[in-house]
Design an enzyme around this catalytic site. Sequence first.
Site, PDB file in Angstrom:
ATOM      1  N   SER A 200       0.855  -1.196   0.000  1.00  7.92           N
ATOM      2  CA  SER A 200       0.000   0.000   0.000  1.00  7.92           C
ATOM      3  C   SER A 200       0.884   1.238   0.000  1.00  7.92           C
ATOM      4  O   SER A 200       2.110   1.140   0.047  1.00  7.92           O
ATOM      5  CB  SER A 200      -0.887   0.004   1.240  1.00  7.92           C
ATOM      6  N   LYS A 201       0.258   2.376  -0.036  1.00  3.87           N
ATOM      7  CA  LYS A 201       0.945   3.673  -0.038  1.00  3.87           C
ATOM      8  C   LYS A 201       2.023   3.755   1.046  1.00  3.87           C
ATOM      9  O   LYS A 201       3.063   4.385   0.851  1.00  3.87           O
ATOM     10  CB  LYS A 201      -0.080   4.794   0.240  1.00  3.87           C
ATOM     11  N   ARG A 202       1.702   3.124   2.157  1.00  2.42           N
ATOM     12  CA  ARG A 202       2.602   3.116   3.301  1.00  2.42           C
ATOM     13  C   ARG A 202       4.006   2.605   2.926  1.00  2.42           C
ATOM     14  O   ARG A 202       5.010   2.987   3.511  1.00  2.42           O
ATOM     15  CB  ARG A 202       1.991   2.170   4.342  1.00  2.42           C
ATOM     16  N   HIS A 203       4.072   1.699   1.950  1.00  2.00           N
ATOM     17  CA  HIS A 203       5.358   1.096   1.568  1.00  2.00           C
ATOM     18  C   HIS A 203       6.094   1.901   0.507  1.00  2.00           C
ATOM     19  O   HIS A 203       7.132   1.506   0.029  1.00  2.00           O
ATOM     20  CB  HIS A 203       5.136  -0.323   1.036  1.00  2.00           C
ATOM     21  N   GLY A 204       5.536   3.020   0.104  1.00  2.00           N
ATOM     22  CA  GLY A 204       6.157   3.813  -0.968  1.00  2.00           C
ATOM     23  C   GLY A 204       5.143   3.984  -2.082  1.00  2.00           C
ATOM     24  O   GLY A 204       3.956   3.704  -1.900  1.00  2.00           O
TER      25      GLY A 204
END
Length: 427
Positions: A200-204
């Site tokens: 998800s966005k959290r990972h980049g």
Amino acid sequence: MVRVRFAPSPTGYLHIGSARTALFNWLYARHDNGAFILRIEDTDRARSEKRFLEEILSSLKWLGLDWDEEPIYQSKRFEVYRKAAEDLVKAGKAYREGEAYIFKVEKGRTIEFEDMIHGKVSFNTDEIKDQVMIKSDGSPAYNFCCVIDDVFLKITHIIRGDDHLSNTPKQILFYEALGANPPHFGHMPLIMGMDGAKLSKRHGGVAVEEYKKDGFLPEAMVNYLLLLGWSPGENREVISLKEAVKIFDIKDMKGVQAKFDIQKLTWLNGEYIVSKPERELLPLIKEKLTAAGKDVNRVNDDKLLKIIGLYKVRAKTLSEFVSMADYFFSDDYAVDEKGVEKYLNSASSKDILREFGDRIGNTEDFSAGNLEKECRRMAEEKKLKASQIIHPTRVALSGKTAGAGLFEMMEVLGKETVLKRLRKASS
Ligand code: GLU
């Protein structure tokens, strides 16, 4: 002949996971001299947007994934789906519920198929509800129109993410009802973050476009996507698309994990930047410089090629190149305040910079070799360590405490700019 398809929904940008699906379908087709077809799944008219479609197509092209035949659009085929649904009602295999068309699922059956990656997979139809084919708003449901189109396009192999595994038995029921042979299915492991959670966005960044903007090369991106679920063997990591086409075997995807590791992608990108000739990097770098608001006309191509030569071994992305080499393109470059504090603010370093400036101002030969000689000579005469000249000079000229070899960068920067900046820092 192998016929595979990539079926994006244009309701968002091309996600890394979808790009990987496209890539493996493309590889499968190219490996077998088959066809790779695009189907645009734009049945959700409210959420499908032209700008997303354009972005998806341009990302595919950027990655080098070309397609055969004209893409088909599901939004143009609503009548085909309705007709097929009506035929199933007439045949007693489906029923109407208001405006909707529903397919009857016979209970108590086992649906089995041989997955190209997982091997044998089976489902019991007791777990499958009757399936909507056409919704009451007249739009087709995914599982139904997917099958109608896969039959229409004569698709032989369907390669997609594990998130579709539970759709496959439902689709197989539709093949049966339509009297068509199901294609082969292969479900790939979903891409996870390094922490094991769904990407998800959290990972980049999750959109291919973001990586393009951030200065990743398409060759590196596609190489990295290849490693997400497949391995060329022998611990190899750097592999071109061309070579992958030759050796790709979908069976190798069995049991391979797909963890998205931005550090590995960045490392790979650096490898591709280093090995790309300066001439080929030139237009890409210019584009990035312009996007960053730098005046590329300030330096001519010959000089820009030298700057690229100095930094391509250091920059892991094209954007990093722009921030590392910003001081060549304007006098208004980023300055590391801690570096200034440490190397420029003392009276002694100002004296050193003044003296060094005077010395090199008097020399005709502004080559890296001669500049280094001047530096060493001054260090000896003034009983200084060379580093006491080198560090402040670097910060004075570039605003940075690290970068390309000092004397090489001075040579490229040119005498006038060097003297101007040394004078400014020593005043
Ligand atoms: N539009 C679907 C998706 O993007 C396609 C799934 C399929 O390949 O059947 O997930």
